[in-house]
Design a protein around this motif. Structure first.
Motif, PDB file in Angstrom:
ATOM      1  N   PRO A 603       0.832  -1.216   0.000  1.00 19.98           N
ATOM      2  CA  PRO A 603       0.000   0.000   0.000  1.00 19.98           C
ATOM      3  C   PRO A 603       0.860   1.258   0.000  1.00 19.98           C
ATOM      4  N   ASP A 604       0.486   2.223  -0.843  1.00 19.22           N
ATOM      5  CA  ASP A 604       1.237   3.477  -0.907  1.00 19.22           C
ATOM      6  C   ASP A 604       0.785   4.420   0.207  1.00 19.22           C
ATOM      7  N   HIS A 605       1.238   5.686   0.161  1.00 19.87           N
ATOM      8  CA  HIS A 605       0.918   6.635   1.227  1.00 19.87           C
ATOM      9  C   HIS A 605      -0.573   6.925   1.320  1.00 19.87           C
ATOM     10  N   GLU A 606      -1.317   6.629   0.235  1.00 19.26           N
ATOM     11  CA  GLU A 606      -2.770   6.803   0.264  1.00 19.26           C
ATOM     12  C   GLU A 606      -3.495   5.517   0.647  1.00 19.26           C
TER      13      GLU A 606
END
Length: 619
Positions: A603-606
């Motif tokens: 999962p990315d920062h979002e």
């Protein structure tokens, strides 16, 4: 099996299952029963023998007999379809209240689940009812304790999805054998990493030297497995472990039992990328591979003190040369070129170490390590690409197990493409296998019609041969008749006419003979075509099976033998550099320094999970 035997067997099974007697005592009673029958021809009930032996009490005998009679009554009811008290359909019982009890056997016959359908608790059922149901379905092994069944019927077990009321024993497979090698199977490393993170190119290890008769490898069988037992009391055979077989190349032999591999010559031992063991001698060339030597083909190790010159071909087991220039190189093992590789086309089944690589086309299986630079080259490896202290300029590098470099590109150079985590060679093989399967299937679809047409031709020729043969026979009979008439009454007025008819018949006979000879020749030719077509059908079937098997292996390899989609850059990497992984592509929009670029789906920062290349500081 007679009815008496079936009754005896059921009584014994129930006695063991209800823990009134153990299997050893039951077996002894069966032996006694057999001896009594042999002497008196009277089949004494097994229950009476157990009582006489003191193995069970009279009360136990009555209880077992009552259970047996109830089970047999249930079975008889199922066969005749009669509705009698306490008779229940196979696998299911309906109570007097609002509950039904269902017995479900798993597909592998290792578990039996009891499920109460309707009201809980199911007080209309007793533990004995459940056991009767199980025994009537011949479920005899692994039944849980009575207390557990009783708690389940009362709704006290908390088993909302049902109770696993009987559980078999799964078989334990044989452990696969272990292959033990008595030589270093990976002696020539691309180098040794020092404590400060630099590569020591000189420390590569030594080739394992062996003598004739030396033990090279042995197969040590693993521990045997154990049979299982399903809920019906039937043995489940031990699954066979996949055997590991030695692949033997030149210079080695297997022992008669196939468990050892020995050297048949003196040289150095090698285990190829696909596990083939061989022993190779060495070919030493003091100067260059040039006009004096011609093309070089040698199964073993090739030592070239000078250069492999432009236009020459070298094929062998492994190669060490000072320099390789515009040559075609096909080597099964390792390649070393201290001064570099320039303009060459190379196929290598091992690893490569070189000082420089310029304008070369290289495909290899193992790691490739370069000291100084790679310029305008195309390199494809299933291992790692390492150029810790050098630079890559205007090149396409594909490395399944990742790339480590100092610098990628310059301000003025053409951009490079770095492909990581992808087995390009396997992808090409997969495409080739798929294309061959498609072609073979297309050809196979035509073969049955071709075979049918050939057989029809053969049938027509056979029919025609039969017709001509009949005419031949008639012609020969007619000739004999006329000749007999001529011989019996010579010098008659009709003799000349008879002789003329005989000559005509002989001419006709010769024509028939010629026609039969031609037909036989055609029949032989068509027979050969039929045999060739049938062989082609069999061969194409075998080839398709082989290709489908290889396709399955490739698919499995893609799942299990994953690459490393990572690039580590200790110096500079310039904008325009393209990074390609199995799932994503990245083109740098700016110059970067000391960076690690790794493909990930974390999962990315979002909080979004997607495949991408992620940048991090070089470590």
């Amino acid at each position: 099996m007679t009815d008496n035997q079936a009754v005896n067997n059921r009584f014994g099974e129930i006695a063991v299952e209800m823990n009134f007697v153990d299997q050893k005592k039951l077996d002894k009673a069966l032996v006694v029963q057999k001896r009594i029958f042999q002497k008196t021809k009277v089949s004494m009930p097994i229950g009476q023998i157990l009582v006489e032996m003191g193995a069970i009490t009279a009360d136990a005998y009555d209880e077992i007999l009552a259970m047996q009679q109830e089970i047999e009554s249930k079975i008889a009811s199922a066969v005749t379809g009669e509705k009698t008290p306490k008779k229940k359909p196979s696998g299911q019982a309906a109570g007097g209240g609002g509950s039904a009890l269902d017995i479900r056997v798993s597909r592998d016959k290792l578990t039996v689940t009891a499920i109460i359908e309707g009201e809980v608790p199911a007080t209309e059922f007793s533990v004995n009812d459940v056991k009767v149901m199980l025994h009537s379905e011949s479920i005899l092994y692994g039944i849980v304790e009575d207390a557990q069944i009783e708690a389940f019927l009362k709704g006290e077990a908390g088993e909302e999805q049902g109770l696993v009321i009987a559980r078999g024993t799964a078989p334990v497979p044989d452990s696969p054998p272990e292959i033990k090698y008595h030589f270093d199977t990976d002696p020539l490393k691309v180098g040794t990493m020092t404590e400060n993170g630099l590569m020591d190119w000189k420390e590569r290890g030594t080739l394992p030297q062996v003598k004739e008769g030396d033990l090279l490898a042995e197969k040590i069988p693993g521990p045997p497995g154990k049979e299982g037992m399903d809920v019906y009391g039937k043995k489940i055979p031990i699954p066979k472990a996949r055997d590991k077989r030695f692949k033997c190349g030149k210079g080695v032999r297997k022992s008669e039992d196939g468990l050892q591999v020995y050297a048949t010559m003196t040289g150095f031992a090698k285990c190829s990328y696909v596990g083939e063991i061989s022993v190779m001698p060495t070919l030493h060339i003091e100067g260059d591979v040039c006009l004096e030597t011609g093309h070089v083909t040698f199964d073993g190790h090739i030592e070239v003190e000078g250069t492999v010159e432009k236009g020459y071909r070298v094929k062998g087991g492994s190669l060490r040369a000072n320099e390789i220039r515009d040559a075609q190189i096909d080597i099964d093992g390792e390649i070393s070129a201290a001064n570099g590789i320039f303009g060459a086309t190379i196929r290598c089944g091992g690893s490569i170490k070189a000082g420089h690589i310029n304008n070369a086309d290289i495909v290899l299986v193992g790691d490739i390590a370069v000291e100084k630079e790679v310029v305008e080259s195309k390199i494809e490896t299933n291992g790692r690409f390492l150029i810790n202290d050098g630079i890559v300029i205007g090149s396409t590098i594909s490395a399944k197990m990742g790339i480590t470099a100092m610098d990628i590109g310059t301000e003025a150079s053409k951009s490079s493409e770095l492909i990581v985590g992808i087995d390009q060679q396997l992808e090409r093989e997969s495409e080739a296998v798929t294309a061959e399967i498609r072609t073979l299937k297309s050809e196979r679809e035509k073969l049955p019609k071709i075979l049918e047409n050939l057989k029809e031709q053969a049938d027509r020729i056979s029919t025609r041969i039969g017709e001509v043969a009949q005419k031949q026979d008639n012609c020969m009979v007619r000739q004999r008749q006329l000749q007999k008439a001529l011989d019996a009454e010579p010098l008659k007025q009709d003799d000349e006419k008879l002789q003329q008819t005989i000559l005509e018949l002989k001419a006709r006979q010769e024509a028939y003979d010629e026609e039969v000879a031609g037909l036989m020749e055609q029949d032989d030719a068509i027979g050969q075509e039929i045999a060739a077509t049938e062989a082609k059908i069999d061969e194409s079937k075998a080839r398709l099976e082989e290709l489908n098997s290889r396709q399955d292996q490739i698919a499995e390899a893609k799942k299990t033998d994953r690459g490393i989609a990572a690039v580590k850059i200790g110096g500079n990497v310039y904008s325009g550099t393209k990074f390609t992984g199995p799932h994503s592509v990245l083109v740098l929009q700016e110059d970067l320094k000391r960076v690690s670029i790794v493909e990930t789906d974390k999962p990315d920062h979002e909080g979004l999970k997607r495949w991408r290349f992620e940048l991090a500081p070089f470590r």
